[in-house]
Write a protein that holds these residues in place. Structure first.
Motif, PDB file in Angstrom:
ATOM      1  N   GLU A  85      24.923 -28.924 -17.771  1.00  0.00           N
ATOM      2  CA  GLU A  85      25.091 -27.945 -18.852  1.00  0.00           C
ATOM      3  C   GLU A  85      24.938 -26.526 -18.308  1.00  0.00           C
ATOM      4  OE1 GLU A  85      22.851 -26.615 -23.008  1.00  0.00           O
ATOM      5  OE2 GLU A  85      22.786 -28.723 -22.393  1.00  0.00           O
ATOM      6  N   TYR A  86      23.945 -26.338 -17.441  1.00  0.00           N
ATOM      7  CA  TYR A  86      23.687 -25.022 -16.841  1.00  0.00           C
ATOM      8  C   TYR A  86      24.881 -24.557 -16.010  1.00  0.00           C
ATOM      9  CZ  TYR A  86      21.451 -21.594 -13.688  1.00  0.00           C
ATOM     10  OH  TYR A  86      21.131 -20.471 -12.956  1.00  0.00           O
ATOM     11  N   ASN A  96      28.149 -23.112 -17.377  1.00  0.00           N
ATOM     12  CA  ASN A  96      28.175 -21.693 -17.743  1.00  0.00           C
ATOM     13  C   ASN A  96      28.047 -20.816 -16.496  1.00  0.00           C
ATOM     14  OD1 ASN A  96      28.260 -19.653 -19.774  1.00  0.00           O
ATOM     15  ND2 ASN A  96      26.034 -19.401 -19.636  1.00  0.00           N
ATOM     16  N   ARG A  97      28.429 -21.362 -15.363  1.00  0.00           N
ATOM     17  CA  ARG A  97      28.189 -20.682 -14.085  1.00  0.00           C
ATOM     18  C   ARG A  97      28.826 -19.303 -14.006  1.00  0.00           C
ATOM     19  NH1 ARG A  97      29.638 -23.565  -8.426  1.00  0.00           N
ATOM     20  NH2 ARG A  97      31.761 -23.479  -9.281  1.00  0.00           N
ATOM     21  N   ASN A 108      29.551 -17.108 -16.298  1.00  0.00           N
ATOM     22  CA  ASN A 108      28.804 -16.127 -17.094  1.00  0.00           C
ATOM     23  C   ASN A 108      27.476 -15.778 -16.424  1.00  0.00           C
ATOM     24  OD1 ASN A 108      30.728 -15.875 -19.106  1.00  0.00           O
ATOM     25  ND2 ASN A 108      29.858 -17.535 -20.345  1.00  0.00           N
TER      26      ASN A 108
END
Length: 277
Positions: A125-126, A129-130, A132
């Motif tokens: 999940e983290y 959004n790499r 951003n």
């Protein structure tokens, strides 16, 4: 490469002494070929500091030890073995202080496999959004890493310090043999002026070095993110160590994964029936 291992203890005599903490020491980045990548080096240093701060509470039994933190008491989770001598043997992680107080902590226990699966979900999940995250880190680099004003001030203070040093030298040389009370007072005042500026120069130098080091860490962090895989399909110890700062285990069985940049992702266990804790 470490600098300022020695220093001149008296600017008049030029006596050199070993620096045992009297002045700040700094590291020159990229002074030699790295053994490990810079991003991982920064992580190792943070981890060493974290373990030192934890002291006796720190446990190094496994890579999960001392990274799982109980929501109730703030203590670390540690390994517990159930049925250690029979076929029902099971290894779990549970708050080390669960039964240390009159009221037991209400956080549940977890198996290693459960933590692994939840970490994979949090990591994916983290990293989803790499882009951003990287843009935010790059903006932070630009905003927080400008040392233009500090460098200008350092140059001014360094020049003023040298002027005071020259005045002090001149006063000492012209007063050879003349050690009246007024002469000594003037000497003390001149040296005090020099010393005050010297302290300002050292403080500004350290501040600039801290900002530059922070900038380097951010750049390394961004490079490290770009090199990491977008998706993890199986447990990876290196990814756990280099991306996770710590985890908070909650009473509802969820775990908050806190990443190295401070980002937090809450993960609920899948297919778990909450029972005796």
């Amino acid at each position: 490469m470490q600098t300022q291992k020695t220093y001149i203890s008296d600017f008049l005599s030029k006596k050199v002494k070993k620096n045992n903490g009297e002045l700040p020491q700094y590291y020159v980045e990229n002074g030699h070929a790295p053994i490990i990548i810079p991003a991982d080096w920064d992580v190792v240093q943070e981890e060493i500091a974290r373990r030192k701060e934890a002291g006796k509470a720190y446990s190094s039994a496994t890579v999960l030890s001392s990274k799982l933190i109980c929501e109730d008491c703030g203590g670390f989770f540690g390994i517990k073995v159930w049925h250690s001598t029979d076929k029902y043997r099971r290894v779990i992680y549970r708050c080390n202080n669960k039964y240390a107080n009159k009221t037991p902590c209400r956080t549940n226990h977890f198996t290693e496999e459960e933590v692994h699966k939840m970490f994979l979900a949090a990591y994916n999940e983290y990293m989803g959004n790499r882009e951003n995250i990287i843009r935010g880190a790059e903006k932070m680099c630009r905003v927080l890493s400008d040392t233009t004003d500090l460098t200008r001030k350092l140059e001014q203070k360094t020049a003023q310090r040298e002027t005071k040093a020259e005045l002090y030298r001149a006063w000492i040389s012209q007063g050879a043999g003349a050690r009246s009370e007024n002469f000594k007072k003037r000497e003390e005042q001149l040296y005090a002026d020099y010393d005050a500026l010297d302290k300002e120069v050292n403080a500004l130098t350290k501040k600039i070095a801290d900002i530059n080091n922070r900038h380097t860490k951010l750049v390394n962090y961004i490079k490290g993110l770009q090199e990491k895989p977008l998706i993890l399909e199986k447990w990876d110890t290196a990814m756990w160590i280099t991306t996770i700062r710590h985890c908070i285990v909650h009473r509802d069985d969820s775990i908050t994964f806190v990443f190295r940049d401070g980002a937090k992702i809450d993960i609920q266990p899948v297919g778990r029936t909450r029972g005796i804790i």
